[in-house]
Design an enzyme around this catalytic site. Structure first.
Site, short mmCIF file in Angstrom:
data_model
loop_
_atom_site.label_atom_id
_atom_site.label_comp_id
_atom_site.label_asym_id
_atom_site.label_seq_id
_atom_site.Cartn_x
_atom_site.Cartn_y
_atom_site.Cartn_z
N ALA A 13 1.76 9.53 10.41
CA ALA A 13 1.74 8.07 10.29
C ALA A 13 1.39 7.74 8.85
O ALA A 13 0.39 8.23 8.32
CB ALA A 13 0.71 7.49 11.24
N ASP A 14 2.22 6.93 8.21
CA ASP A 14 1.94 6.50 6.84
C ASP A 14 1.04 5.27 6.87
O ASP A 14 1.36 4.27 7.53
CB ASP A 14 3.25 6.13 6.13
CG ASP A 14 4.03 7.35 5.65
OD1 ASP A 14 3.48 8.47 5.69
OD2 ASP A 14 5.19 7.18 5.23
N GLY A 223 14.57 10.40 -10.30
CA GLY A 223 14.12 9.01 -10.17
C GLY A 223 15.19 8.06 -10.69
O GLY A 223 16.35 8.13 -10.29
N THR A 250 8.47 5.19 -2.37
CA THR A 250 8.03 6.22 -1.41
C THR A 250 9.18 6.56 -0.45
O THR A 250 9.79 5.66 0.11
CB THR A 250 6.84 5.72 -0.56
OG1 THR A 250 6.04 4.85 -1.33
CG2 THR A 250 6.02 6.87 -0.02
N ASP A 254 13.21 11.74 0.30
CA ASP A 254 13.60 12.04 1.69
C ASP A 254 14.95 11.41 2.00
O ASP A 254 15.79 12.01 2.68
CB ASP A 254 12.54 11.51 2.66
CG ASP A 254 11.18 12.14 2.41
OD1 ASP A 254 11.15 13.30 1.93
OD2 ASP A 254 10.17 11.49 2.68
O1 RIB Z 1 8.09 11.59 0.92
C1 RIB Z 1 7.30 10.55 1.42
C2 RIB Z 1 6.42 11.04 2.51
O2 RIB Z 1 5.51 11.98 1.97
C3 RIB Z 1 5.58 9.97 3.16
O3 RIB Z 1 6.20 9.44 4.29
C4 RIB Z 1 4.28 10.69 3.47
O4 RIB Z 1 4.04 10.79 4.82
C5 RIB Z 1 4.40 12.08 2.82
O5 RIB Z 1 4.68 13.03 3.75
#
Ligand code: RIB
Length: 312
Positions: A13-14, A223, A250, A254
């Site tokens: 969980a963020d 970036g 952030t 991903d």
């Molecule tokens: O890459 C971003 C992620 O890194 C975030 O969601 C955090 O949970 C970390 O795992």
């Protein structure tokens, strides 16, 4: 032919705090806002790949608690198939995310909880799934031994293997040699190669060092400067796409990895897949949160259709 994408990694969980700056030790400061949402690199990459049209299976460990419920609801919305080991002796982890208000840049502490206990046995229990994948992806938030074993199984089965080496760590040469693609950002590339990465020329040198360590191709995400692809034959710089004002970076890495994996699984060539990953990331940074910021396939295709195919 299989188009399945199998991803091994972590859900947490963020807990995201937006503030002007980080507090100093012993200091309390007022933040601008707080948000709780789904995160963890492996889970975010799974959501990104599924939203981009991929058939995604996500291997992880969860506790038995409300954050685990958040994980399952997130995957159900995105169309990710969970491959979960439940671990009642631990807890579903969390991440502290500081977001700098002026830039949207971040600093993170992650406590993986149950996912920090992902084992070689967890991976071997899914050997058939991993071995039959078209594309296999992992990162370094869960134990290295599990990632290494999964890469061995994926390589033996003929999957295209992607290692997103985040957070940066020392990686055994035998493990790097199992990777068709390694996808560090600038600081991770510096951490792994020991070379500075502050320009495209330096990124190319770092990518060359990764190739000399046995990886098939290195893709260094840069970036606001896009990404550099290098496979020993071709070196291609894909500039960043503009999809609107940056709200939060952030999860951009991903988004890139999920988009890249989805495009590869559909049969795209690696450069086209890098462009697809860059477009996925460009849209994600215009939205708050990590998993919730991942775009749909239609959104990525629309951005690619508007953008010139600039490569250098
Ligand atoms: O890459 C971003 C992620 O890194 C975030 O969601 C955090 O949970 C970390 O795992």
């Amino acid at each position: 032919m299989s188009q399945t994408i199998v991803i091994l990694g972590v859900f947490v969980a963020d807990t995201a705090y937006r503030a002007e700056r980080q507090p100093k030790m012993g200091e309390t400061i007022l933040g601008r806002s707080f948000a709780l949402g789904p995160g963890g690199k492996g889970s975010n990459q799974s959501v990104a790949a599924a939203m981009a049209g991929g058939d995604v299976h996500f291997i992880t460990r969860l506790g038995c608690d409300p954050f685990a419920d958040m994980a399952r609801a997130t995957w159900a919305r995105a169309g990710v198939t969970p491959e979960v080991t439940e671990d009642a002796e631990s807890y579903t982890g969390a991440a502290y995310i500081f977001i700098e208000d002026a830039t949207g840049n971040n600093a993170i502490i992650i406590s993986p909880g149950a996912a920090g206990r992902i084992s070689v046995s967890d991976v071997e229990a899914r050997a058939e799934l991993i071995g039959n994948a078209a594309v296999f992806v992992t990162q370094l938030e869960q134990p290295m031994a599990a990632a290494h074993r999964a890469l061995e199984i994926a390589r033996a089965g003929g999957a295209k293997t992607i290692l997103n080496p985040a957070p940066a760590a020392a990686i055994a040469p035998e493990m790097l040699a199992l990777c068709d693609y390694v996808t560090p950002n600038e600081s991770e590339a510096e951490g792994i190669t020991g070379l500075p990465v502050t320009s495209i020329a330096e990124a190319k040198a770092a990518a060359g060092k990764l190739l000399s360590q046995g990886v098939g191709a290195a893709i260094i995400t840069l970036g606001e400067n896009g990404a550099l692809y290098h496979d020993g034959q071709q070196t291609v710089h894909v500039p960043v796409f503009s999809a609107g004002p940056v709200v939060e970076t952030t999860g951009a890495g991903d988004a890139f990895n999920g988009g890249f994996a989805a495009a590869l699984a559909r049969g795209a060539d690696p450069i086209a897949a890098v462009r697809f990953g860059c477009a996925t990331a460009a849209i994600s940074v215009t939205r708050p949160g990590t998993a919730p910021s991942m775009p749909t396939l239609a959104e990525v295709e629309a951005l690619l259709a508007r953008a010139p195919a600039a490569l250098s």
